[in-house]
Write a protein that holds these residues in place. Structure first.
Motif, PDB file in Angstrom:
ATOM      1  N   PRO A 162       0.843  -1.200   0.000  1.00  0.00           N
ATOM      2  CA  PRO A 162       0.000   0.000   0.000  1.00  0.00           C
ATOM      3  C   PRO A 162       0.884   1.258   0.000  1.00  0.00           C
ATOM      4  N   LEU A 163       0.459   2.249  -0.771  1.00  0.00           N
ATOM      5  CA  LEU A 163       1.258   3.480  -0.905  1.00  0.00           C
ATOM      6  C   LEU A 163       0.433   4.702  -0.511  1.00  0.00           C
ATOM      7  N   VAL A 164       1.116   5.716  -0.015  1.00  0.00           N
ATOM      8  CA  VAL A 164       0.520   7.043   0.164  1.00  0.00           C
ATOM      9  C   VAL A 164       1.273   7.984  -0.764  1.00  0.00           C
ATOM     10  N   LEU A 165       0.549   8.712  -1.601  1.00  0.00           N
ATOM     11  CA  LEU A 165       1.187   9.683  -2.503  1.00  0.00           C
ATOM     12  C   LEU A 165       0.784  11.088  -2.087  1.00  0.00           C
ATOM     13  N   LEU A 166       1.769  11.942  -1.855  1.00  0.00           N
ATOM     14  CA  LEU A 166       1.493  13.349  -1.560  1.00  0.00           C
ATOM     15  C   LEU A 166       1.826  14.139  -2.819  1.00  0.00           C
ATOM     16  N   LEU A 167       0.849  14.875  -3.327  1.00  0.00           N
ATOM     17  CA  LEU A 167       1.042  15.597  -4.585  1.00  0.00           C
ATOM     18  C   LEU A 167       1.321  17.068  -4.309  1.00  0.00           C
ATOM     19  N   GLN A 168       2.392  17.559  -4.906  1.00  0.00           N
ATOM     20  CA  GLN A 168       2.774  18.967  -4.729  1.00  0.00           C
ATOM     21  C   GLN A 168       2.813  19.627  -6.096  1.00  0.00           C
ATOM     22  N   ALA A 169       2.040  20.681  -6.262  1.00  0.00           N
ATOM     23  CA  ALA A 169       2.041  21.400  -7.547  1.00  0.00           C
ATOM     24  C   ALA A 169       3.336  22.190  -7.661  1.00  0.00           C
ATOM     25  N   LEU A 170       4.054  22.000  -8.764  1.00  0.00           N
ATOM     26  CA  LEU A 170       5.274  22.781  -9.007  1.00  0.00           C
ATOM     27  C   LEU A 170       5.019  23.862 -10.044  1.00  0.00           C
ATOM     28  N   GLY A 171       3.917  23.727 -10.776  1.00  0.00           N
ATOM     29  CA  GLY A 171       3.560  24.677 -11.826  1.00  0.00           C
ATOM     30  C   GLY A 171       2.351  24.114 -12.537  1.00  0.00           C
ATOM     31  N   PRO A 172       1.908  24.778 -13.605  1.00  0.00           N
ATOM     32  CA  PRO A 172       0.695  24.324 -14.284  1.00  0.00           C
ATOM     33  C   PRO A 172       0.808  22.891 -14.811  1.00  0.00           C
ATOM     34  N   GLY A 173       1.948  22.516 -15.357  1.00  0.00           N
ATOM     35  CA  GLY A 173       2.080  21.174 -15.920  1.00  0.00           C
ATOM     36  C   GLY A 173       3.170  20.363 -15.257  1.00  0.00           C
ATOM     37  N   ARG A 174       3.457  20.667 -13.987  1.00  0.00           N
ATOM     38  CA  ARG A 174       4.534  19.959 -13.286  1.00  0.00           C
ATOM     39  C   ARG A 174       4.120  19.685 -11.867  1.00  0.00           C
ATOM     40  N   SER A 175       4.505  18.533 -11.381  1.00  0.00           N
ATOM     41  CA  SER A 175       4.243  18.260  -9.976  1.00  0.00           C
ATOM     42  C   SER A 175       5.321  17.376  -9.390  1.00  0.00           C
ATOM     43  N   ALA A 176       5.397  17.397  -8.060  1.00  0.00           N
ATOM     44  CA  ALA A 176       6.262  16.463  -7.351  1.00  0.00           C
ATOM     45  C   ALA A 176       5.348  15.463  -6.664  1.00  0.00           C
ATOM     46  N   VAL A 177       5.720  14.207  -6.721  1.00  0.00           N
ATOM     47  CA  VAL A 177       4.960  13.161  -6.034  1.00  0.00           C
ATOM     48  C   VAL A 177       5.869  12.573  -4.961  1.00  0.00           C
ATOM     49  N   HIS A 178       5.467  12.755  -3.711  1.00  0.00           N
ATOM     50  CA  HIS A 178       6.240  12.225  -2.589  1.00  0.00           C
ATOM     51  C   HIS A 178       5.553  10.943  -2.153  1.00  0.00           C
ATOM     52  N   ALA A 179       6.240   9.822  -2.301  1.00  0.00           N
ATOM     53  CA  ALA A 179       5.619   8.517  -2.064  1.00  0.00           C
ATOM     54  C   ALA A 179       6.104   7.917  -0.759  1.00  0.00           C
ATOM     55  N   LEU A 180       5.160   7.373  -0.007  1.00  0.00           N
ATOM     56  CA  LEU A 180       5.484   6.645   1.219  1.00  0.00           C
ATOM     57  C   LEU A 180       4.848   5.263   1.095  1.00  0.00           C
ATOM     58  N   ALA A 181       5.474   4.271   1.718  1.00  0.00           N
ATOM     59  CA  ALA A 181       4.994   2.902   1.568  1.00  0.00           C
ATOM     60  C   ALA A 181       4.821   2.259   2.936  1.00  0.00           C
ATOM     61  N   ALA A 182       3.879   1.302   3.022  1.00  0.00           N
ATOM     62  CA  ALA A 182       3.745   0.519   4.246  1.00  0.00           C
ATOM     63  C   ALA A 182       5.064  -0.219   4.467  1.00  0.00           C
ATOM     64  N   PRO A 183       5.523  -0.317   5.720  1.00  0.00           N
ATOM     65  CA  PRO A 183       6.819  -0.960   5.977  1.00  0.00           C
ATOM     66  C   PRO A 183       6.797  -2.403   5.448  1.00  0.00           C
ATOM     67  N   THR A 184       7.840  -2.755   4.728  1.00  0.00           N
ATOM     68  CA  THR A 184       7.893  -4.081   4.118  1.00  0.00           C
ATOM     69  C   THR A 184       9.342  -4.379   3.743  1.00  0.00           C
ATOM     70  N   GLY A 185       9.568  -5.500   3.099  1.00  0.00           N
ATOM     71  CA  GLY A 185      10.936  -5.895   2.740  1.00  0.00           C
ATOM     72  C   GLY A 185      11.481  -5.061   1.589  1.00  0.00           C
ATOM     73  N   THR A 186      12.799  -5.134   1.404  1.00  0.00           N
ATOM     74  CA  THR A 186      13.471  -4.358   0.364  1.00  0.00           C
ATOM     75  C   THR A 186      12.908  -4.684  -1.018  1.00  0.00           C
ATOM     76  N   GLY A 187      12.663  -5.969  -1.278  1.00  0.00           N
ATOM     77  CA  GLY A 187      12.164  -6.383  -2.594  1.00  0.00           C
ATOM     78  C   GLY A 187      10.869  -5.679  -2.944  1.00  0.00           C
ATOM     79  N   ALA A 188       9.970  -5.583  -1.982  1.00  0.00           N
ATOM     80  CA  ALA A 188       8.673  -4.941  -2.221  1.00  0.00           C
ATOM     81  C   ALA A 188       8.836  -3.441  -2.425  1.00  0.00           C
ATOM     82  N   LEU A 189       9.809  -2.836  -1.711  1.00  0.00           N
ATOM     83  CA  LEU A 189      10.041  -1.392  -1.880  1.00  0.00           C
ATOM     84  C   LEU A 189      10.627  -1.106  -3.266  1.00  0.00           C
ATOM     85  N   VAL A 190      11.492  -1.980  -3.739  1.00  0.00           N
ATOM     86  CA  VAL A 190      12.031  -1.828  -5.093  1.00  0.00           C
ATOM     87  C   VAL A 190      10.893  -1.959  -6.104  1.00  0.00           C
ATOM     88  N   ALA A 191      10.023  -2.913  -5.882  1.00  0.00           N
ATOM     89  CA  ALA A 191       8.871  -3.098  -6.786  1.00  0.00           C
ATOM     90  C   ALA A 191       7.993  -1.842  -6.783  1.00  0.00           C
TER      91      ALA A 191
END
Lengths: 191, 282
Positions: A143-172
């Motif tokens: 499961p992921l949480v995405l925080l969306l930040q507007a950088l401009g009209p056609g640009r954004s930053a997506v800050h992603a957080l994930a439920a704690p899990t193993g390295t393999g799942a985080l890479v995926a």
């Protein structure tokens, strides 16, 4: 680093002891972007003339005048800034409410999208104007949480957080985000 | 946009003088207008977009022109005529900033330790000593004298650190002449100039030119040294906000080290030279 808060260009930095601060990205002396500056200990120095500002944004040192104690009126324009749940939050004025509770997640990565935040939200099936998206687990991706930040009209930053899990799942999850970005940006080109 | 007479009736550099390689038909921009630099035999000619011939002066290693009708001659640099000087044109460097910001940066020494680290300045030698600035009314120029600064490598010809003495002269809204201690010949001044061609209010082309007492250093090394310095400056100039130079106090905060910049802004305002400037009233 350089960031954006609405229409304001912002410099965000972390001191040696870990304190974060966000200022309008402009030195009060000659307008140089403070995001090009360098951190020494608890101070941020402007790259142009080395003026040094403390965590509260007050000028403490003007290298051209080493013996001068800079007047209190020389300061940067500060924004509200908070380091919580693995995320740095900024606001042009201190909001009355705390940032939303993200639940049991750890920071994964931040990506820049060549697409506005409404387009990013729409790709997940969420209604536009939502800056916090929760995505369910999908295959090996946690499961992921995405925080969306507007950088401009056609640009954004997506800050992603994930439920704690193993390295393999985080890479995926990281790969899945890159794929999500490709699809979102392609959608923009198609439109 | 209607340009004020102060900007129109002024000379600006648009090319290197034709004794240097010049493409026979060179297009460029001046104050937002396209102009062409042509060669009639050895004589450069400058043509406006509508085909009319513009006035031309060839001086200080460059071709100068004007969109208007300047009532004054282009400033002279008498010391540049001294025998024994090497004249060095350095080409052009395009900078996404106001032409006035480019000049102001040239007049500033306090940035040396931070922008030209270990070349024109170094920590902890950051102090700017008192110097003298005045507007010489009789010639209508800004002059800063008795400027001193410790420099690790003041010039290509310098061996080790020295305290360099500088004089700055602003004879023109987008040009400045720097007189600087000459390491191989004490008592004489090296001349380094900054000629700025305003392409647009927030875009310019910088033509550095030098008249040096240095018969040792290869030409290519002298040019490379200047280009390195100006590229370091460009990383600053393209990141100042706003891009236009604020002429009214309040927006930016000067100190005693900035007296030349303060006088330069005041002088521009008095002359009504607002191209590339930001006024509170605007």
């Amino acid at each position: 680093m350089a960031s954006v808060c609405g229409t304001l260009e912002v410099a965000v930095w972390r001191s040696a002891s870990g304190r974060v601060a966000a200022w309008v990205d402009r030195c009060p002396h000659r307008g140089m972007r403070l995001s090009h500056g360098f951190v020494r200990g608890e101070m941020l120095s402007c790259i142009y003339h080395g003026w040094r500002f403390d965590g509260a944004g007050r000028c403490r040192k003007i290298p051209a005048h080493p013996d001068l104690d800079p007047p209190e009126t020389i300061r940067t324009q500060s924004l509200a800034c908070l380091d919580a749940q693995g995320v740095i939050w900024i606001a042009s004025e201190a909001p009355a409410v705390a940032p939303p509770d993200l639940g049991n997640v750890v920071p994964l990565r931040s990506l820049t999208f060549e697409a506005g935040i409404d387009a990013v939200a729409a790709m997940t099936g969420e209604v536009p104007d939502r800056s916090l998206l929760r995505l369910d687990a999908h295959g090996p991706v946690p499961p992921l949480v995405l925080l969306l930040q507007a950088l401009g009209p056609g640009r954004s930053a997506v800050h992603a957080l994930a439920a704690p899990t193993g390295t393999g799942a985080l890479v995926a999850a990281s790969r899945a985000l890159e794929d999500f970005r490709r699809r979102t940006e392609a959608q923009g080109i198609a439109a | 946009m209607t340009l004020p007479a102060a900007a129109i009736d002024e000379w600006y550099p648009v090319a290197m003088a034709p004794d240097r390689p010049l493409r026979p038909d060179q297009e460029t921009t001046l104050l937002g207008e396209r102009v062409r630099v042509l060669l009639d035999g050895q004589e450069p000619r400058v043509e406006a977009n509508d085909g009319r011939n513009l006035p031309v002066i060839v001086r200080h290693g460059h071709v100068w022109t004007s969109l208007g009708a300047p009532k004054h001659d282009l400033f002279a640099i008498p010391e540049g005529e001294q025998p024994g000087r090497r004249l060095v044109e350095c080409g052009a460097i395009r900078v996404r900033c106001s032409p006035l910001r480019a000049v102001e940066n040239f007049l500033d020494i306090a940035h040396f330790p931070f922008v030209h680290t270990d070349i024109l300045g170094s920590e902890p030698h950051t102090e700017v000593n008192r110097y003298e600035v005045r507007i010489r009314e009789e010639v209508d120029e800004v002059w800063a004298t008795k400027v001193t600064f410790y420099q690790p490598q003041a010039a290509k010809s310098a061996q080790g650190g020295i305290t360099t003495e500088y004089m700055y002269r602003v004879p023109h809204p987008t040009c400045s002449v720097l007189y600087k201690t000459c390491p191989p010949r004490p008592g004489e001044w090296d001349i380094i100039t900054l000629f700025v061609q305003p392409l647009e209010e927030d875009l310019c082309q910088v033509w550095p030119w030098m008249a040096l007492f240095d018969d040792q250093t290869p030409q290519a090394d002298l040019i490379q040294f200047q280009q390195m310095i100006f590229l370091q400056d460009r990383s600053i100039l393209e990141n100042q906000i706003p891009r236009l130079l604020p002429l009214d106090p309040g927006m930016e905060m000067p100190t005693r080290a900035d007296l030349t910049s303060v006088a330069y802004r005041r002088w521009l305002k008095k002359r009504g030279y607002h191209y590339g400037a930001q006024l509170v009233a605007a």
